[in-house]
Design an enzyme around this catalytic site. Structure first.
Site, short mmCIF file in Angstrom:
data_model
loop_
_atom_site.label_atom_id
_atom_site.label_comp_id
_atom_site.label_asym_id
_atom_site.label_seq_id
_atom_site.Cartn_x
_atom_site.Cartn_y
_atom_site.Cartn_z
CG ASP A 138 -19.33 -28.26 -6.26
OD1 ASP A 138 -19.04 -29.07 -7.16
OD2 ASP A 138 -20.15 -27.33 -6.41
CE LYS A 342 -25.95 -33.29 -7.72
NZ LYS A 342 -24.62 -32.89 -8.22
CB CYS A 454 -15.38 4.32 -24.24
SG CYS A 454 -15.54 6.11 -24.35
CB CYS A 459 -16.85 8.68 -21.89
SG CYS A 459 -18.26 7.57 -21.88
#
Ligand code: IVH
Length: 697
Positions: A138, A342, A454, A459
């Site tokens: 692959d 496959k 942020c 926080c």
């Protein structure tokens, strides 16, 4: 490729050259030097069984570089130094393939295969056909042309008729020989097909690096390989450590009388390529007669799919006899003599229900897709990270969309695409927040970064994430103090920062429902134990931006006490192994921020060790000079504990079995690694108790 005598000769030559390298190897020895380097590259990249330490190889390689620098007339195009390219490609030119690159017909079950076999038998007029079966790698397909023994050109598949010229990049793939003795067989020109791929380990390494840079990871090794081949900076290509399997000879120009006998079957041509120094699937292939044996081999391979170091998505079955291949010919799309089988897909479709925005410990906002949970390859997937805003836009995602989800091997699941064709008009746009979902502060996007952030250091979401990271397995390893408990204690006000871990109000915790005395003892025990974790774990646990486990080890190794790092300038940091400007800047900032310094002081006050009690890899210890690998389930030790013991005692860990390995420690259900070690012979195979004896435990 190398006969036994040659191996012995080259080994002896290696020793001679290594000894000579101290005083400088003579230009007259340049051919020997190149032959030796090529031999060791072959052992390393093709055979996966090196006979030389990395440092020794480097020494010889540097000698060659030096001789060539001083005597440029001695440089040859296939010299091992000639892979290294500082070339930056402006654009890729296209060139035609010698033979069009067809794709393969796919089959998905055993009956498809039996059907295909029956048709082939009918056409051939044979009772049984001999097939060669090999993995379907692959990766990204390539085609190579060698002329007069030299790599002349490497192309991508392109449209099958012509592809992009990626020769420079192909040369960075160290399992592709720059030259091979084809002329010995009367071959003047040959075209070879194959697949470039990234091993799972290298893929993970690359993604981990991307993550430290706050970049979205690549989806799968296949995309990573295809993308890598199209990078314009050859050095960057080299850094990715691509590999290649070459599995098909598509064209040969030769003088008939010398045509090697082997090139009359497919299996033979794989052997031929292997013998000439190519990494063909010679060891992976199997030649069998009849489709039932083909099916059995496909199933056998499917079962070990997850144990392979690289991804395969099926098997390819090819008629072995090349004359019969010609007779069967091809349709307009694919050859009739080959078919892909496959494996079960690791994809599924599902519905995108919502996108949530999570705040990470450095304040970065990560969109997370919530989908209707679906099983993929044995795991139920319900949440999928989308990394950043760009990814949402690129994939054109809408809430309510049907999405295609993939989970390849050990890789985290990801959304391949949304199926826009099946929308019904009720889908809604995804709104990216402008305020922090946890504290409400406005989000910012620093220049050059992909993520919104942020920047409120207090926080609550960031604080909780920092505590979770600090306690996590690879950091301080505080067992039993996971995500849910950290959140709960934070919400109850039992903890408000990292040092707070060491001041938990156990009297109040004891009153919580579901908290027995045993869980209290366990939790306080693992918190206590964490106080003496090695320094590199503490450094990693602090969550300094861009500092992963490797960098944490480098930092720990360079100090006796953590606060020594406060004295390092950015220049000092840049001197350290593998630390670039961005990482150095982040470390410097961290140790010059008063909140962080205060946190370290508090940690020391509550009893956490900031001392470097041992230097990693200082070459001393009972296991120094030895290498280890663990396989199977050990009777008492966890894998990570065992590995840590190796490092603590001066030993080194290896990732795979090779002749470099001193000890394979095998537990229950040890599999392919054990087999391989037995085959190599020189690897000592021991059990856990013998390992413990080695370190005197
Ligand atoms: S043979 C004409 N063998 O699969 C035959 N292909 O779906 C050429 N592939 O484009 C292909 N492993 O990129 C062949 N062992 C293997 C393969 C293989 C992977 C890829 C190749 C091809 C695609 C077809």
């Amino acid at each position: 490729m190398y006969l036994k005598e040659e191996v012995l000769k080259l080994q002896a030559l290696t020793r001679t050259l290594l000894a000579a390298a101290k005083n400088g190897i003579k230009p007259a020895q340049i051919d020997d030097l190149r032959n030796v380097l090529k031999f060791h590259e072959y052992r390393y990249y093709i055979e996966n069984d090196p006979l030389l330490a990395d440092g020794e190889y480097d020494q010889l390689y540097k000698s060659l570089e030096q001789i060539e620098a001083e005597n440029p007339s001695l440089i040859t195009p296939d010299s091992p130094t000639q892979r290294v390219a500082t070339v930056v490609t402006k654009e890729f030119f296209t060139a035609p393939h010698l033979v069009p690159m067809l794709s393969l017909e796919n089959s998905y079950n055993e009956d498809d295969l039996r059907d295909w076999d029956r048709k082939a038998r009918e056409m051939a007029g044979l009772k049984d056909i001999e097939y060669c079966v090999e993995p379907k790698f692959d990766g990204a397909s390539i085609s190579l042309v060698y002329e007069n023994d030299h790599l002349f050109r490497g192309l991508t598949r392109g449209d099958g008729i012509e592809g992009d010229d990626i020769t420079t990049n192909i040369k960075q793939v160290r399992s592709v020989p720059l030259s091979a003795p084809f002329s010995k067989y009367g071959i003047q020109q040959i075209e070879i097909r194959g697949e470039v791929l990234l091993t799972k380990a290298n893929f993970k390494k690359y993604n981990d690096w991307l993550a430290t840079q706050n970049l979205a990871p690549l989806a799968n090794p296949r995309n990573a390989a295809a993308g890598s081949l199209r990078i314009k900076d050859a050095l960057e290509v080299r850094r990715r450590n691509l590999e290649a399997f070459l599995y098909h000879v598509s064209y040969v120009l030769h003088s008939k009388k010398d045509m090697p006998e082997q090139l009359t079957t497919h299996g033979g041509s794989l052997k031929f390529l292997w013998d000439l120094g190519f990494r063909s699937p010679e060891k992976e292939k199997k030649v069998v007669k009849g489709i039932e044996k083909v099916i059995a081999y496909c199933r056998e391979y499917e079962a070990k799919r997850d144990d392979l170091p690289y991804e395969i998505d099926g098997m390819v079955i090819k008629v072995n006899d090349l004359e019969l291949q010609d007779k069967l010919g091809m349709t307009t799309h694919h050859p009739r003599w080959a078919i892909a089988f496959k494996f079960k897909a690791r994809q599924a479709t599902s519905k995108l229900l919502n996108v949530e925005f999570q705040v990470g410990r450095t304040g970065s906002i990560t969109p997370v897709a919530k989908i209707n949970p679906v099983p993929i390859g044995g795991v139920v997937v319900g949440s999928i990270s989308l990394f950043n805003e760009e990814v949402i836009r690129e994939k054109d995602l809408l809430i309510g969309d049907t999405v295609l989800v993939e989970r390849a091997g050990d890789v985290i699941p990801y959304i391949v695409k949304s199926l826009a064709d099946v929308r019904n008009g009720t889908e809604k746009k995804i709104k990216f927040p402008t305020k922090c979902p946890a504290c409400g502060d406005p989000l910012v996007k620093p220049e050059g970064e992909a993520a919104w952030r942020c920047i409120n250091i207090n926080c609550p979401a960031q604080v909780v994430e920092r505590i979770i990271h600090f306690a996590s397995k690879d950091a301080m390893d505080i067992r039993g103090f996971g995500d849910a408990l950290v959140k709960k204690f934070y919400d109850l006000g039992f903890i408000k920062d990292v040092p707070g871990i060491y001041r938990l109000p156990f009297d109040k915790i004891r009153e919580l429902e579901g908290f027995g005395e045993k869980s209290i003892v366990n939790l306080s025990g693992s918190i206590e134990k964490s106080k003496s974790q090695p320094l590199h774990r503490l450094i990693y646990a602090m969550g300094i931006r861009f500092v992963g486990e490797t960098t944490a080890k480098v930092l720990a190794n360079s100090v006796a006490h953590l606060s020594d790092l406060k004295k390092f300038t950015e220049e000092d940091l840049l001197e350290l192994e593998d630390i670039g400007p961005k990482v150095a800047g982040s470390i410097y900032q961290f140790f010059h921020n008063k909140d962080n310094v205060a946190m370290l002081e508090q940690l020391e006050k509550v009893g956490v060790s900031l001392q470097n009690t041992k230097k990693q890899h200082d070459g001393s210890g009972n296991l120094s000079g030895m290498t280890f690998l663990f396989t199977g389930t050990l009777p008492t030790l966890k894998r990570t504990e065992a590995e840590e013991l190796v490092e603590q005692n001066g030993g080194k860990l290896l990732g795979s079995v090779s002749s470099k390995l001193t000890y394979l420690v095998a537990g229950e259900d040890a599999g392919s690694k054990l087999e391989k070690a037995k085959k190599i012979g020189s690897v000592r195979i021991i059990a856990e108790h013998e390992f413990l004896k080695l370190i005197n435990k």
